[in-house]
Design a protein around this motif. Structure first.
Motif: not given
Length: 109
Positions: A77-81, A83-88
């Motif tokens: 979940t943290r990894h996906v967030l 990716q979404i909010f901080y472009n990785g």
């Protein structure tokens, strides 16, 4: 770890792992049911006495498995967030003067 990773080899390993897991689950499930027949509870460990050493070991191992399952889900979940909010970018936004994270981003879960 696979050497010479190709899609074909990855598919073979994934399919083999799924088949082996399925066969093991079926083997243990059927043997557990046949051991108790109509007296089988939905949780097979409840069929054993609370004083059974083997059943208590199995219960402890199941509890340990469950304890380590939830952090794995949290990591995904943290990894996906990120990716979404901080472009990785795992560090989040950086302070231009110090180069350190601004503290706007929580890396923990």
């Amino acid at each position: 770890s696979l050497k010479d990773i190709t899609k074909k080899r990855w598919n073979i390993v994934s399919f083999s792992g799924a088949i082996i897991s399925t066969l093991l689950c079926l083997m243990f499930g059927i043997s557990g049911y046949l051991g108790f027949l109509n007296d089988t509870d939905s949780d097979i460990l409840n069929n054993f006495s609370s004083e059974s050493t083997e059943a208590n070991i199995a219960r402890a191992l199941l509890a340990i498995t469950m304890i380590f399952t939830y952090p794995i889900s949290c990591f995904v979940t943290r990894h996906v967030l990120v990716q979404i909010f901080y472009n990785g970018d795992m560090d989040g936004p950086l302070d231009k003067t110090t180069g350190n994270p601004k503290g706007e981003f929580c890396c923990g879960c």
